[in-house]
Scaffold this motif. Structure first.
Motif, PDB file in Angstrom:
ATOM      1  N   SER A 223       0.846  -1.193   0.000  1.00  8.35           N
ATOM      2  CA  SER A 223       0.000   0.000   0.000  1.00  8.35           C
ATOM      3  C   SER A 223       0.882   1.243   0.000  1.00  8.35           C
ATOM      4  O   SER A 223       2.081   1.180   0.278  1.00  8.35           O
ATOM      5  N   GLU A 224       0.268   2.401  -0.315  1.00  7.41           N
ATOM      6  CA  GLU A 224       1.016   3.658  -0.267  1.00  7.41           C
ATOM      7  C   GLU A 224       1.528   3.936   1.141  1.00  7.41           C
ATOM      8  O   GLU A 224       2.619   4.473   1.325  1.00  7.41           O
ATOM      9  N   ALA A 225       0.757   3.547   2.135  1.00 11.65           N
ATOM     10  CA  ALA A 225       1.181   3.755   3.520  1.00 11.65           C
ATOM     11  C   ALA A 225       2.423   2.925   3.835  1.00 11.65           C
ATOM     12  O   ALA A 225       3.309   3.367   4.576  1.00 11.65           O
ATOM     13  N   ASP A 226       2.509   1.713   3.251  1.00 11.53           N
ATOM     14  CA  ASP A 226       3.687   0.872   3.463  1.00 11.53           C
ATOM     15  C   ASP A 226       4.944   1.567   2.954  1.00 11.53           C
ATOM     16  O   ASP A 226       5.984   1.579   3.619  1.00 11.53           O
ATOM     17  N   MET A 227       4.856   2.143   1.752  1.00 10.81           N
ATOM     18  CA  MET A 227       6.016   2.807   1.164  1.00 10.81           C
ATOM     19  C   MET A 227       6.357   4.075   1.936  1.00 10.81           C
ATOM     20  O   MET A 227       7.525   4.368   2.200  1.00 10.81           O
ATOM     21  N   ALA A 228       5.335   4.816   2.306  1.00 16.11           N
ATOM     22  CA  ALA A 228       5.571   6.067   3.026  1.00 16.11           C
ATOM     23  C   ALA A 228       6.161   5.806   4.404  1.00 16.11           C
ATOM     24  O   ALA A 228       6.905   6.638   4.939  1.00 16.11           O
ATOM     25  N   GLY A 229       5.860   4.646   4.982  1.00 16.13           N
ATOM     26  CA  GLY A 229       6.349   4.341   6.320  1.00 16.13           C
ATOM     27  C   GLY A 229       7.838   4.121   6.397  1.00 16.13           C
ATOM     28  O   GLY A 229       8.418   4.185   7.478  1.00 16.13           O
ATOM     29  N   GLY A 230       8.479   3.828   5.277  1.00 15.93           N
ATOM     30  CA  GLY A 230       9.930   3.720   5.259  1.00 15.93           C
ATOM     31  C   GLY A 230      10.488   2.333   5.504  1.00 15.93           C
ATOM     32  O   GLY A 230      11.711   2.155   5.502  1.00 15.93           O
ATOM     33  N   THR A 231       9.626   1.328   5.692  1.00 18.85           N
ATOM     34  CA  THR A 231      10.144  -0.021   5.913  1.00 18.85           C
ATOM     35  C   THR A 231      10.790  -0.565   4.650  1.00 18.85           C
ATOM     36  O   THR A 231      11.884  -1.145   4.697  1.00 18.85           O
ATOM     37  N   TYR A 232      10.156  -0.362   3.499  1.00 14.21           N
ATOM     38  CA  TYR A 232      10.624  -1.043   2.291  1.00 14.21           C
ATOM     39  C   TYR A 232      11.818  -0.373   1.640  1.00 14.21           C
ATOM     40  O   TYR A 232      12.489  -0.982   0.812  1.00 14.21           O
ATOM     41  N   ASN A 233      12.135   0.865   2.014  1.00 10.89           N
ATOM     42  CA  ASN A 233      13.377   1.412   1.484  1.00 10.89           C
ATOM     43  C   ASN A 233      14.588   0.873   2.246  1.00 10.89           C
ATOM     44  O   ASN A 233      15.719   1.225   1.930  1.00 10.89           O
ATOM     45  N   ARG A 234      14.351   0.024   3.239  1.00 12.57           N
ATOM     46  CA  ARG A 234      15.445  -0.695   3.899  1.00 12.57           C
ATOM     47  C   ARG A 234      15.851  -1.939   3.106  1.00 12.57           C
ATOM     48  O   ARG A 234      16.862  -2.558   3.422  1.00 12.57           O
ATOM     49  N   PHE A 235      15.067  -2.313   2.117  1.00 10.25           N
ATOM     50  CA  PHE A 235      15.353  -3.523   1.349  1.00 10.25           C
ATOM     51  C   PHE A 235      16.073  -3.198   0.041  1.00 10.25           C
ATOM     52  O   PHE A 235      15.965  -2.092  -0.489  1.00 10.25           O
ATOM     53  N   LEU A 236      16.798  -4.201  -0.461  1.00 10.44           N
ATOM     54  CA  LEU A 236      17.502  -4.101  -1.729  1.00 10.44           C
ATOM     55  C   LEU A 236      16.769  -5.007  -2.718  1.00 10.44           C
ATOM     56  O   LEU A 236      16.969  -6.225  -2.711  1.00 10.44           O
ATOM     57  N   PRO A 237      15.890  -4.457  -3.573  1.00  9.34           N
ATOM     58  CA  PRO A 237      15.125  -5.314  -4.486  1.00  9.34           C
ATOM     59  C   PRO A 237      16.013  -5.924  -5.557  1.00  9.34           C
ATOM     60  O   PRO A 237      16.828  -5.235  -6.179  1.00  9.34           O
ATOM     61  N   ALA A 298      15.427  11.195  -9.336  1.00 11.91           N
ATOM     62  CA  ALA A 298      15.027  11.111 -10.735  1.00 11.91           C
ATOM     63  C   ALA A 298      14.074   9.951 -11.000  1.00 11.91           C
ATOM     64  O   ALA A 298      13.805   9.612 -12.144  1.00 11.91           O
ATOM     65  N   HIS A 299      13.550   9.348  -9.946  1.00  8.87           N
ATOM     66  CA  HIS A 299      12.704   8.172 -10.106  1.00  8.87           C
ATOM     67  C   HIS A 299      11.244   8.517  -9.851  1.00  8.87           C
ATOM     68  O   HIS A 299      10.927   9.359  -9.017  1.00  8.87           O
ATOM     69  N   GLN A 300      10.377   7.842 -10.574  1.00  8.10           N
ATOM     70  CA  GLN A 300       8.951   8.017 -10.347  1.00  8.10           C
ATOM     71  C   GLN A 300       8.527   7.204  -9.137  1.00  8.10           C
ATOM     72  O   GLN A 300       9.156   6.217  -8.774  1.00  8.10           O
ATOM     73  N   GLU A 301       7.437   7.644  -8.523  1.00 12.68           N
ATOM     74  CA  GLU A 301       6.847   6.831  -7.460  1.00 12.68           C
ATOM     75  C   GLU A 301       6.151   5.617  -8.084  1.00 12.68           C
ATOM     76  O   GLU A 301       5.615   5.712  -9.179  1.00 12.68           O
ATOM     77  N   PRO A 302       6.153   4.449  -7.414  1.00  6.71           N
ATOM     78  CA  PRO A 302       6.714   4.201  -6.094  1.00  6.71           C
ATOM     79  C   PRO A 302       8.193   3.795  -6.106  1.00  6.71           C
ATOM     80  O   PRO A 302       8.731   3.467  -5.057  1.00  6.71           O
ATOM     81  N   VAL A 303       8.825   3.822  -7.288  1.00  6.48           N
ATOM     82  CA  VAL A 303      10.229   3.424  -7.366  1.00  6.48           C
ATOM     83  C   VAL A 303      11.080   4.297  -6.449  1.00  6.48           C
ATOM     84  O   VAL A 303      11.955   3.810  -5.722  1.00  6.48           O
ATOM     85  N   ALA A 304      10.833   5.600  -6.471  1.00  9.23           N
ATOM     86  CA  ALA A 304      11.646   6.529  -5.689  1.00  9.23           C
ATOM     87  C   ALA A 304      11.642   6.171  -4.208  1.00  9.23           C
ATOM     88  O   ALA A 304      12.680   6.224  -3.536  1.00  9.23           O
ATOM     89  N   SER A 305      10.475   5.795  -3.685  1.00  2.77           N
ATOM     90  CA  SER A 305      10.396   5.445  -2.265  1.00  2.77           C
ATOM     91  C   SER A 305      11.111   4.138  -1.966  1.00  2.77           C
ATOM     92  O   SER A 305      11.663   3.951  -0.886  1.00  2.77           O
ATOM     93  N   PHE A 306      11.109   3.226  -2.922  1.00  2.00           N
ATOM     94  CA  PHE A 306      11.702   1.907  -2.710  1.00  2.00           C
ATOM     95  C   PHE A 306      13.228   1.964  -2.704  1.00  2.00           C
ATOM     96  O   PHE A 306      13.880   1.167  -2.030  1.00  2.00           O
ATOM     97  N   VAL A 307      13.813   2.889  -3.456  1.00  2.00           N
ATOM     98  CA  VAL A 307      15.274   2.867  -3.648  1.00  2.00           C
ATOM     99  C   VAL A 307      15.954   4.090  -3.032  1.00  2.00           C
ATOM    100  O   VAL A 307      17.085   4.417  -3.378  1.00  2.00           O
ATOM    101  N   SER A 308      15.279   4.740  -2.088  1.00  2.34           N
ATOM    102  CA  SER A 308      15.824   5.983  -1.543  1.00  2.34           C
ATOM    103  C   SER A 308      17.062   5.778  -0.670  1.00  2.34           C
ATOM    104  O   SER A 308      17.729   6.754  -0.317  1.00  2.34           O
ATOM    105  N   ARG A 309      17.382   4.554  -0.318  1.00  3.33           N
ATOM    106  CA  ARG A 309      18.588   4.285   0.465  1.00  3.33           C
ATOM    107  C   ARG A 309      19.685   3.650  -0.393  1.00  3.33           C
ATOM    108  O   ARG A 309      20.533   2.905   0.124  1.00  3.33           O
TER     109      ARG A 309
END
Length: 437
Positions: A223-237, A298-309
């Motif tokens: 969900s958008e809340a999941d991405m906004a919460g910052g948990t998934y930018n801790r992962f390396l897809p 330079a990334h579109q959402e939700p990519v930007a939130s996923f790879v911010s780290r």
């Protein structure tokens, strides 16, 4: 009465099997981005090159699994800094592949076999599954009531292997579940103490997470809340797929596995005592370039939130490469290999959310309509059959708009009343019916 014997089924000869198998593998890998081979220009990459010929798993999945395990095994005795922050060498790969053709389990089997040979006690005691709640994870590192308050548990290391991450995602959505919050703290290698009714004092931790999931399940449950919460930018897809068909493989040669494991064990033991790792002079110029590259939004959402780290991940991975080479200095080769893997992770996020194969096909379909274009309803119902979420369609259309491939118009209804219709038209430069080019 005896039944008539069934005719024997024709068995493909070796050449036919190889041809069909190669085609099946190619289809399975068609959604993957390309990877820069420099990602494997490191000690663990060379290990992967040794064992990959005997596995159907994607080499990048084996590499990611070994990096995760190595970072956990090294413990907090080797680390990097980013400003005032200490970064443990923790890397959390999210291995993303389809159910039958992802071969996610095969990648972990290949990596775990090597880890178990290198350190059997670690494989038994420090590799666990079953993340359920934040309190449960915190309890793993909690001090006893009568312990020295300044003491830490005897072994802070935990590799949480979750081959059904979708189930963990479902648990995190339950009301009152604090797993997301605790995981964010764990990525920092820090304090997992809780102040609930059953308070726990857990001042230190060293947790790695290796998650497996399919693309569809991740997109569906996120969900958008999941991405906004910052948990998934801790992962390396890491997008992965079947690498080769090996119906008769029995895995890596035991002698080779033992030899590789012995070398890995020595490197893990020495690397875990190195302390602070910092850049060698030859790597500082590249780091400045990467600092700008991975800090650019330079990334579109939700990519930007996923790879911010991406930037800290690059430094952590490079630190693992350096530690396994037994040096305090993160050299150019270490950083180059780390950057290649991080770029692949960014491209994996794009493939996951933006569906890199679909934009070209969607553009061709919109272009076929000429100046009339295609309405949003046409695209949702006719092109995607009503099977793709609205936010993903928006991301694809925005991707084509940003690339100046299509434009969006709002057209008034024929009668002039009612809401305008959203229409997408190929731009002049990309419309083959336009003869002014």
């Amino acid at each position: 009465m005896s039944m008539p014997a069934r005719p024997l089924r024709a068995v493909p000869d070796a050449d036919e099997f190889d041809t069909r198998a190669a085609a099946a593998v190619a289809r399975a890998r068609s959604w993957l981005p390309s990877i820069d081979d420099r990602a494997f220009d490191c000690y663990l990459g060379h290990v992967v090159h040794k064992i990959a010929p005997t596995s159907e798993a994607d080499p990048v999945a084996i590499l990611g699994s070994l990096i995760c395990a190595a970072g956990v095994h090294l413990g907090d005795g080797a680390y990097v800094r980013a400003g005032d922050d200490v970064h443990p060498l923790l890397v959390w790969p999210m291995v993303i592949g389809h159910t039958n053709t992802g071969k996610k389990g095969s990648s972990w089997s290949a990596a775990k076999r090597l880890i178990a040979e290198a350190d059997g006690d670690f494989a038994v005691n420090n590799v666990k599954s079953g993340l359920t709640s934040g309190e449960g994870l915190a309890q793993r590192f909690a001090l006893g009531d009568e312990s020295d308050p300044d003491a830490a548990p005897p072994d802070l290391r935990l590799l949480a292997f979750e081959n059904e991450w979708g189930g963990v995602m479902a648990k995190m959505k339950r009301e009152g579940n604090s797993l997301s919050q605790i995981l964010r703290a764990a990525w920092e290698g820090g304090d997992l103490s809780t102040l609930t009714v059953n308070a726990r004092v857990a001042p230190k931790s060293h947790v790695g997470v290796l998650a497996h999931i399919t693309p569809k399940e991740f997109r569906t449950k996120l969900s958008e809340a999941d991405m906004a919460g910052g948990t998934y930018n801790r992962f390396l897809p890491l997008a992965v797929a079947w690498s080769q068909a090996l119906p008769d493989s029995q895995g890596a040669d035991p002698g080779m596995t033992l030899s590789l494991a012995a070398g890995l064990a020595d490197r893990l033991d020495a690397g875990g005592r190195l302390g602070l790792l910092d850049f060698a002079d030859d790597a500082r110029g590249l780091w400045r370039e990467l600092y700008l590259e991975f800090n650019t939004d330079a990334h579109q959402e939700p990519v930007a939130s996923f790879v911010s780290r991406a930037l800290p991940y690059c430094k952590r991975i490079a630190g693992i490469h350096a530690a396994l080479d037994g040096t305090h200095e993160i050299g150019l080769a270490h950083l180059d290999a780390a950057a290649a893997l991080v770029r692949y992770s960014i491209d994996s996020a794009r493939a996951l959310f933006l569906d890199t194969a679909t934009p070209a096909k969607l553009l061709a379909w919109i272009t076929e309509a000429g100046p009339d274009g295609r309405t949003r309803k046409d695209i949702t119902k006719d092109y995607f059959g009503g099977n793709k979420p609205a936010e993903h369609i928006t991301a694809l259309l925005d991707q084509l708009i940003d690339a100046d491939r299509i434009r969006r118009e709002l057209r008034k209804p024929a009668g002039g009343k009612g809401r305008p219709t959203e229409v997408y038209i190929a731009t002049a430069d990309h419309d083959p019916t336009n003869h002014t080019n």
